[in-house]
Design a protein around this motif. Structure first.
Motif, PDB file in Angstrom:
ATOM      1  N   PRO A 174       0.762  -1.156   0.161  1.00 48.70           N
ATOM      2  CA  PRO A 174       0.100   0.137  -0.131  1.00 48.70           C
ATOM      3  C   PRO A 174       0.700   1.327   0.307  1.00 48.70           C
ATOM      4  O   PRO A 174       0.604   2.396  -0.668  1.00 48.70           O
ATOM      5  N   LYS A 175       2.222   1.230   0.767  1.00 44.82           N
ATOM      6  CA  LYS A 175       2.730   2.339   0.729  1.00 44.82           C
ATOM      7  C   LYS A 175       3.499   2.633  -0.782  1.00 44.82           C
ATOM      8  O   LYS A 175       3.602   3.818  -1.110  1.00 44.82           O
ATOM      9  N   PHE A 176       3.902   1.570  -1.355  1.00 42.48           N
ATOM     10  CA  PHE A 176       4.388   1.721  -2.488  1.00 42.48           C
ATOM     11  C   PHE A 176       3.555   2.133  -3.557  1.00 42.48           C
ATOM     12  O   PHE A 176       3.642   3.127  -4.332  1.00 42.48           O
ATOM     13  N   ARG A 177       2.042   1.617  -3.288  1.00 39.73           N
ATOM     14  CA  ARG A 177       0.996   2.267  -4.378  1.00 39.73           C
ATOM     15  C   ARG A 177       0.676   3.716  -4.165  1.00 39.73           C
ATOM     16  O   ARG A 177       0.444   4.318  -5.060  1.00 39.73           O
ATOM     17  N   MET A 203      21.178 -14.254  -7.186  1.00 39.39           N
ATOM     18  CA  MET A 203      21.302 -13.578  -6.078  1.00 39.39           C
ATOM     19  C   MET A 203      20.134 -12.828  -5.736  1.00 39.39           C
ATOM     20  O   MET A 203      19.566 -11.940  -6.473  1.00 39.39           O
ATOM     21  N   PRO A 204      19.508 -12.710  -4.416  1.00 35.25           N
ATOM     22  CA  PRO A 204      18.535 -11.937  -4.013  1.00 35.25           C
ATOM     23  C   PRO A 204      18.758 -10.443  -4.254  1.00 35.25           C
ATOM     24  O   PRO A 204      19.938 -10.116  -3.706  1.00 35.25           O
ATOM     25  N   ALA A 205      17.758  -9.842  -4.878  1.00 35.13           N
ATOM     26  CA  ALA A 205      18.190  -8.489  -5.278  1.00 35.13           C
ATOM     27  C   ALA A 205      16.902  -7.537  -5.196  1.00 35.13           C
ATOM     28  O   ALA A 205      15.796  -8.245  -5.644  1.00 35.13           O
ATOM     29  N   ARG A 206      16.960  -6.177  -4.784  1.00 33.53           N
ATOM     30  CA  ARG A 206      15.636  -5.628  -4.826  1.00 33.53           C
ATOM     31  C   ARG A 206      16.142  -4.196  -5.615  1.00 33.53           C
ATOM     32  O   ARG A 206      17.235  -3.506  -5.299  1.00 33.53           O
ATOM     33  N   TYR A 207      15.354  -3.714  -6.566  1.00 35.49           N
ATOM     34  CA  TYR A 207      15.480  -2.463  -7.286  1.00 35.49           C
ATOM     35  C   TYR A 207      14.399  -1.547  -7.332  1.00 35.49           C
ATOM     36  O   TYR A 207      13.133  -2.061  -7.405  1.00 35.49           O
ATOM     37  N   VAL A 208      14.594  -0.247  -7.344  1.00 29.09           N
ATOM     38  CA  VAL A 208      13.656   0.702  -7.525  1.00 29.09           C
ATOM     39  C   VAL A 208      14.116   1.580  -8.820  1.00 29.09           C
ATOM     40  O   VAL A 208      15.140   1.939  -8.918  1.00 29.09           O
ATOM     41  N   VAL A 209      13.184   1.550  -9.892  1.00 34.74           N
ATOM     42  CA  VAL A 209      13.368   2.306 -11.112  1.00 34.74           C
ATOM     43  C   VAL A 209      12.606   3.304 -11.344  1.00 34.74           C
ATOM     44  O   VAL A 209      11.238   3.130 -11.276  1.00 34.74           O
ATOM     45  N   PRO A 252      12.721   6.213   0.186  1.00 34.20           N
ATOM     46  CA  PRO A 252      13.093   7.410  -0.060  1.00 34.20           C
ATOM     47  C   PRO A 252      13.316   7.464  -1.679  1.00 34.20           C
ATOM     48  O   PRO A 252      12.965   8.434  -2.174  1.00 34.20           O
ATOM     49  N   ALA A 253      13.757   6.359  -2.239  1.00 31.68           N
ATOM     50  CA  ALA A 253      13.803   6.159  -3.651  1.00 31.68           C
ATOM     51  C   ALA A 253      12.397   6.273  -4.356  1.00 31.68           C
ATOM     52  O   ALA A 253      12.529   7.109  -5.362  1.00 31.68           O
ATOM     53  N   LEU A 254      11.421   5.985  -3.817  1.00 31.26           N
ATOM     54  CA  LEU A 254      10.343   6.038  -4.448  1.00 31.26           C
ATOM     55  C   LEU A 254       9.670   7.388  -4.230  1.00 31.26           C
ATOM     56  O   LEU A 254       9.012   7.883  -5.159  1.00 31.26           O
ATOM     57  N   SER A 314       8.465  12.461  -6.914  1.00 33.22           N
ATOM     58  CA  SER A 314       8.417  13.882  -7.060  1.00 33.22           C
ATOM     59  C   SER A 314       9.045  14.349  -8.323  1.00 33.22           C
ATOM     60  O   SER A 314       8.620  15.416  -8.987  1.00 33.22           O
ATOM     61  N   ARG A 315       9.773  13.354  -9.075  1.00 36.47           N
ATOM     62  CA  ARG A 315      10.108  13.549 -10.489  1.00 36.47           C
ATOM     63  C   ARG A 315       9.069  13.807 -11.467  1.00 36.47           C
ATOM     64  O   ARG A 315       9.028  14.181 -12.212  1.00 36.47           O
ATOM     65  N   ARG A 316       8.240  12.588 -11.236  1.00 40.14           N
ATOM     66  CA  ARG A 316       7.052  12.427 -11.918  1.00 40.14           C
ATOM     67  C   ARG A 316       6.333  13.567 -11.939  1.00 40.14           C
ATOM     68  O   ARG A 316       5.601  14.209 -12.727  1.00 40.14           O
TER      69      ARG A 316
END
Length: 226
Positions: free
Chosen positions: A103-106, A182-188, A214-216, A221-223
Motif C-alpha cells: 500500500p505504501k508503494f502504491r 542472487m536475491p536483489a531489490r531494485y527501484v526504477v 526514499p527512492a520511491l 517527485s520527479r514524476r
C-alpha cells in the motif's frame, strides 16, 4: 518485528535443527560454504547499481500474459524483487513483507513485481501460499537476472545437496541449468534509471521494504514535476 529479525529467528531454529527441520549439521556447513564462496567471488559487486539503466525485458506472468518493463514503467516507478523460488523460506518471508508494504508503494504510484526462474505453476503456488496481490514473472534460465548481473551457476557439491533435500530446481524451473539469482531489490524511475539497488549474495539477509521509500518518493517527485 522487522523482516530481518524474522529471517534471523528462522535461521537460528533451522541451524539448531529444531523440529520440523531436523537438518544435519553437515547440511548447514555446506550451505555456509556455498554462501561464503559466492561472497568471496565478488559477483555482487558486478551487478547493476543505482545510476545504471534498467535492461528492458518482457516476461510472462502466472496466467501466461506478457509483461514488459516498458509497459510497467508507463504507469509509474517500478519495484523489482528477484525471487529464488517457492522452495526458499527466506524468499517467501520477503515476499510477505513486500506485500505488507505494498500500500505504501502504491500511494507513491509504484508497481511491484517479483522475478523468478520458476515456472508459472510454481509462481501461482507462491502467490497463493503467500497471499500476494502482485505478480511473480517467470524468467526461464535466469536470463533477465543475468542482464542484471545476478545469475550464478551452482557448484556441483551444492547441486548434490539440493538433490538430497529434494529441491529439484530443474523440476521447479522447467530447465536444467542449475542457476539461481542472487536475491536483489531494485527501484526504477520512469526514465528507466535505477534509483535503488540492493544485492546480497547471502540469501539469509534481505533489506527492509521501507528502505526503498526514499527512492520511491524521489521518483514520485520527479514524476509530479514533469
Amino acid at each position: 518485528m522487522t523482516l530481518q529479525s524474522k529471517l534471523d529467528a528462522f535461521k537460528a531454529d533451522f541451524e539448531a535443527g529444531k523440529p520440523p527441520y531436523n537438518v544435519p549439521y553437515s547440511v548447514i556447513g555446506t550451505m555456509r560454504r556455498a554462501t561464503a564462496e559466492l561472497i568471496a567471488s565478488g559477483a555482487a559487486h558486478k551487478a547493476l547499481k543505482a545510476g545504471d539503466r534498467l535492461p528492458e525485458f518482457t516476461l510472462f506472468d502466472p496466467d501466461g500474459k506478457t509483461v514488459s518493463s516498458a509497459d510497467l514503467l508507463a504507469h509509474g516507478p517500478l519495484v523489482i524483487s528477484f525471487y529464488r523460488g517457492v522452495w526458499c523460506p527466506y524468499c517467501n518471508m520477503e515476499l510477505q513483507a513486500l506485500e505488507e508494504a505494498l500500500p505504501k508503494f502504491r500511494e507513491l504510484g509504484a508497481t511491484l513485481v517479483a522475478i523468478s526462474p520458476q515456472n508459472p505453476v510454481n509462481s501461482r503456488k507462491s502467490i497463493r501460499q503467500n497471499n500476494l496481490s502482485f505478480p511473480i514473472l517467470s524468467d526461464p534460465m535466469n536470463n533477465v537476472a543475468a542482464t542484471f548481473g545476478l545469475r550464478f551457476e551452482m557448484q556441483d557439491y551444492l547441486v548434490d545437496l539440493y538433490k538430497s533435500l529434494k529441491n529439484d530446481l530443474p523440476a521447479f524451473n522447467g530447465d536444467r541449468s542449475w542457476t539461481l539469482p542472487m536475491p536483489a531489490r531494485y527501484v526504477v524511475g520512469q526514465d528507466g534509471v535505477i534509483l535503488y539497488a540492493e544485492v546480497n549474495p547471502d540469501y539469509t539477509h534481505r533489506p527492509e521494504p521501507e528502505d526503498m521509500l526514499p527512492a520511491l518518493k524521489l521518483a514520485a517527485s520527479r514524476r509530479d514535476a514533469v
